[in-house]
Design an enzyme around this catalytic site. Sequence first.
Site, PDB file in Angstrom:
ATOM      1  N   SER A 185      -2.358   0.649  16.384  1.00 22.90           N
ATOM      2  CA  SER A 185      -3.636   0.306  17.021  1.00 22.90           C
ATOM      3  C   SER A 185      -3.420  -0.471  18.311  1.00 22.90           C
ATOM      4  O   SER A 185      -2.453  -1.229  18.444  1.00 22.90           O
ATOM      5  CB  SER A 185      -4.426  -0.552  16.027  1.00 22.90           C
ATOM      6  OG  SER A 185      -5.437  -1.255  16.677  1.00 22.90           O
TER       7      SER A 185
ATOM      8  N   TYR B 152      -5.331  -7.783  10.738  1.00 26.45           N
ATOM      9  CA  TYR B 152      -5.286  -6.312  10.852  1.00 26.45           C
ATOM     10  C   TYR B 152      -4.252  -5.916  11.903  1.00 26.45           C
ATOM     11  O   TYR B 152      -3.400  -5.056  11.666  1.00 26.45           O
ATOM     12  CB  TYR B 152      -6.677  -5.784  11.221  1.00 26.45           C
ATOM     13  CG  TYR B 152      -6.678  -4.344  11.686  1.00 26.45           C
ATOM     14  CD1 TYR B 152      -6.414  -3.299  10.803  1.00 26.45           C
ATOM     15  CD2 TYR B 152      -6.924  -4.026  13.021  1.00 26.45           C
ATOM     16  CE1 TYR B 152      -6.399  -1.976  11.230  1.00 26.45           C
ATOM     17  CE2 TYR B 152      -6.923  -2.714  13.462  1.00 26.45           C
ATOM     18  CZ  TYR B 152      -6.650  -1.687  12.560  1.00 26.45           C
ATOM     19  OH  TYR B 152      -6.634  -0.382  12.999  1.00 26.45           O
TER      20      TYR B 152
HETATM   21  N1  LIG Z   1     -10.994   4.649  14.834  1.00 26.25           N
HETATM   22  C1  LIG Z   1     -10.356   3.896  15.730  1.00 26.25           C
HETATM   23  O1  LIG Z   1     -10.856   3.603  16.817  1.00 26.25           O
HETATM   24  C2  LIG Z   1      -8.959   3.381  15.428  1.00 26.25           C
HETATM   25  C3  LIG Z   1      -8.338   2.562  16.388  1.00 26.25           C
HETATM   26  C4  LIG Z   1      -7.053   2.090  16.134  1.00 26.25           C
HETATM   27  C5  LIG Z   1      -6.396   2.449  14.973  1.00 26.25           C
HETATM   28  N2  LIG Z   1      -7.039   3.226  14.054  1.00 26.25           N
HETATM   29  C6  LIG Z   1      -6.311   3.580  12.821  1.00 26.25           C
HETATM   30  O2  LIG Z   1      -6.413   4.978  12.613  1.00 26.25           O
HETATM   31  C7  LIG Z   1      -6.453   5.266  11.217  1.00 26.25           C
HETATM   32  C8  LIG Z   1      -7.661   6.104  10.892  1.00 26.25           C
HETATM   33  O3  LIG Z   1      -8.827   5.394  11.279  1.00 26.25           O
HETATM   34  P1  LIG Z   1     -10.299   5.933  11.040  1.00 26.25           P
HETATM   35  O4  LIG Z   1     -11.136   5.420  12.140  1.00 26.25           O
HETATM   36  O5  LIG Z   1     -10.263   7.394  10.760  1.00 26.25           O
HETATM   37  O6  LIG Z   1     -10.683   5.122   9.714  1.00 26.25           O
HETATM   38  P2  LIG Z   1     -11.415   5.585   8.376  1.00 26.25           P
HETATM   39  O7  LIG Z   1     -11.690   4.336   7.604  1.00 26.25           O
HETATM   40  O8  LIG Z   1     -12.573   6.474   8.689  1.00 26.25           O
HETATM   41  O9  LIG Z   1     -10.303   6.449   7.635  1.00 26.25           O
HETATM   42  C9  LIG Z   1      -9.325   5.901   6.795  1.00 26.25           C
HETATM   43  C10 LIG Z   1      -9.380   6.643   5.467  1.00 26.25           C
HETATM   44  O10 LIG Z   1      -8.328   6.170   4.649  1.00 26.25           O
HETATM   45  C11 LIG Z   1      -8.768   6.048   3.330  1.00 26.25           C
HETATM   46  N3  LIG Z   1      -7.932   5.045   2.678  1.00 26.25           N
HETATM   47  C12 LIG Z   1      -7.859   3.716   2.976  1.00 26.25           C
HETATM   48  N4  LIG Z   1      -6.975   3.113   2.175  1.00 26.25           N
HETATM   49  C13 LIG Z   1      -6.454   4.063   1.367  1.00 26.25           C
HETATM   50  C14 LIG Z   1      -5.493   4.063   0.314  1.00 26.25           C
HETATM   51  N5  LIG Z   1      -4.898   2.934  -0.087  1.00 26.25           N
HETATM   52  N6  LIG Z   1      -5.206   5.223  -0.310  1.00 26.25           N
HETATM   53  C15 LIG Z   1      -5.800   6.379   0.065  1.00 26.25           C
HETATM   54  N7  LIG Z   1      -6.733   6.448   1.048  1.00 26.25           N
HETATM   55  C16 LIG Z   1      -7.052   5.297   1.679  1.00 26.25           C
HETATM   56  C17 LIG Z   1     -10.236   5.647   3.439  1.00 26.25           C
HETATM   57  O11 LIG Z   1     -10.988   6.021   2.296  1.00 26.25           O
HETATM   58  C18 LIG Z   1     -10.675   6.393   4.696  1.00 26.25           C
HETATM   59  O12 LIG Z   1     -11.306   7.626   4.361  1.00 26.25           O
HETATM   60  C19 LIG Z   1      -6.401   3.916  10.522  1.00 26.25           C
HETATM   61  O13 LIG Z   1      -5.073   3.633  10.184  1.00 26.25           O
HETATM   62  C20 LIG Z   1      -6.880   2.943  11.579  1.00 26.25           C
HETATM   63  O14 LIG Z   1      -6.383   1.639  11.360  1.00 26.25           O
HETATM   64  C21 LIG Z   1      -8.302   3.698  14.249  1.00 26.25           C
END
Ligand SMILES: NC(=O)c1ccc[n+]([C@@H]2O[C@H](COP(=O)([O-])OP(=O)(O)OC[C@H]3O[C@@H](n4cnc5c(N)ncnc54)[C@H](O)[C@@H]3O)[C@@H](O)[C@H]2O)c1
Length: 342
Positions: free
Chosen positions: A128, A153
């Site tokens: 991130s 985080y």
């Molecule tokens: N969306 C953004 O702007 C952004 C920015 C920086 C980093 N990220 C990273 O990208 C990744 C995806 O983000 P996103 O926006 O799609 O988030 P999101 O919350 O929509 O997707 C994450 C998914 O992982 C699942 N999950 C969480 N813990 C779990 C576990 N222990 N076992 C199985 N499933 C699990 C959740 O149910 C969820 O559906 C994450 O790692 C997030 O930290 C996202």
Amino acid sequence: MNILITGAAGFIGAHTALRLLKDGHQVTGLDNFNDYYDPQLKHDRVRWVEQQAGRFPLYRLDLGDTEALDRLFAQVRPQVVIHLAAHAGGRYSLENPRACLDNNLGGFLNLLEMCRRYPLEHLIYASSSSVYGANYHLPNKASDTVDHPLSLYAASKRANELMAHSYSHLFDMPATGLRFFTVYGPWGRPDMSPVLFAQAICEGRPLKLFNYGMHQRDFTYIDDLVESLVRLLGKPPARNPLWNREQPDPATSMAPWRLFNIGGQRSVQLKDYVATLEQLLGRKAQVEYLPLQPGTVLDTCADASALENVTGFGPQVPLAEGLGRFVDWFQSYYRPPLPPRS
Ligand SMILES: NC(=O)c1ccc[n+]([C@@H]2O[C@H](COP(=O)([O-])OP(=O)(O)OC[C@H]3O[C@@H](n4cnc5c(N)ncnc54)[C@H](O)[C@@H]3O)[C@@H](O)[C@H]2O)c1
């Protein structure tokens, strides 16, 4: 390719699964469908993917369940793992520090152990932009110092990068970490500003602009992110015996390990971003200006030139166009009751 996506029912995971299925890859997903936000949205995303690309194996599984994870890896034997599952969001980690670390560190460790036991061609995992923390050197370069995270985080994401490095080095595991910069688009997370702001505007409620709206964010349209990710699949990092140990570049290594930024590479002030949303929704926002929140990074702007050099691809979708596509989805999904125009 035979690809396993963790967090496949999440925002980025569902878009990634759809694209890979359309490209003809063999895709398996796992997700625990947790209730960090409404799980119905996760089920609806999966239905949306399957309507366009057909059914695909998606296991309801928690990364903490090592036995189930082992059975899945033994059965699927993925060539590539795209790891997106995490408790995302700095605010959540402020209120639930242990859950954040258990999930983001414990879950990632379990996944690394599987990748060690069932060797694969490439592990790609989500980091991130929050890792830049107090480092205010803009644009953010993957080789910048990231030793001052402002939230747990962010610290967990930085720790993931370091954990991946040790496994890459010890077990010859090609691993690419991608620092995502504020990703937005249709099916976005309801805890992120596009949905929060659009809901507030449509319901005539005040929306909260922290740091008095002076923040600048580098927004990444989801399709641009997925395109870069897809182009990286077959480009795992290789060992580099010539890597300079005396002046080590933090984004590369002698191990098969790399870090990249993925971002739109253009910063937008939140005030201007709200104005674009107002225009697209045809409503004025009521704005509550508030001070900086603890744990929040001031401004972000990605230097993603290293990634562009490897993939031959840079961001294509300007913010107004991407927000337009987001608003179309938002209005059809939430069908918000609109207050009378003021
Ligand atoms: N969306 C953004 O702007 C952004 C920015 C920086 C980093 N990220 C990273 O990208 C990744 C995806 O983000 P996103 O926006 O799609 O988030 P999101 O919350 O929509 O997707 C994450 C998914 O992982 C699942 N999950 C969480 N813990 C779990 C576990 N222990 N076992 C199985 N499933 C699990 C959740 O149910 C969820 O559906 C994450 O790692 C997030 O930290 C996202």
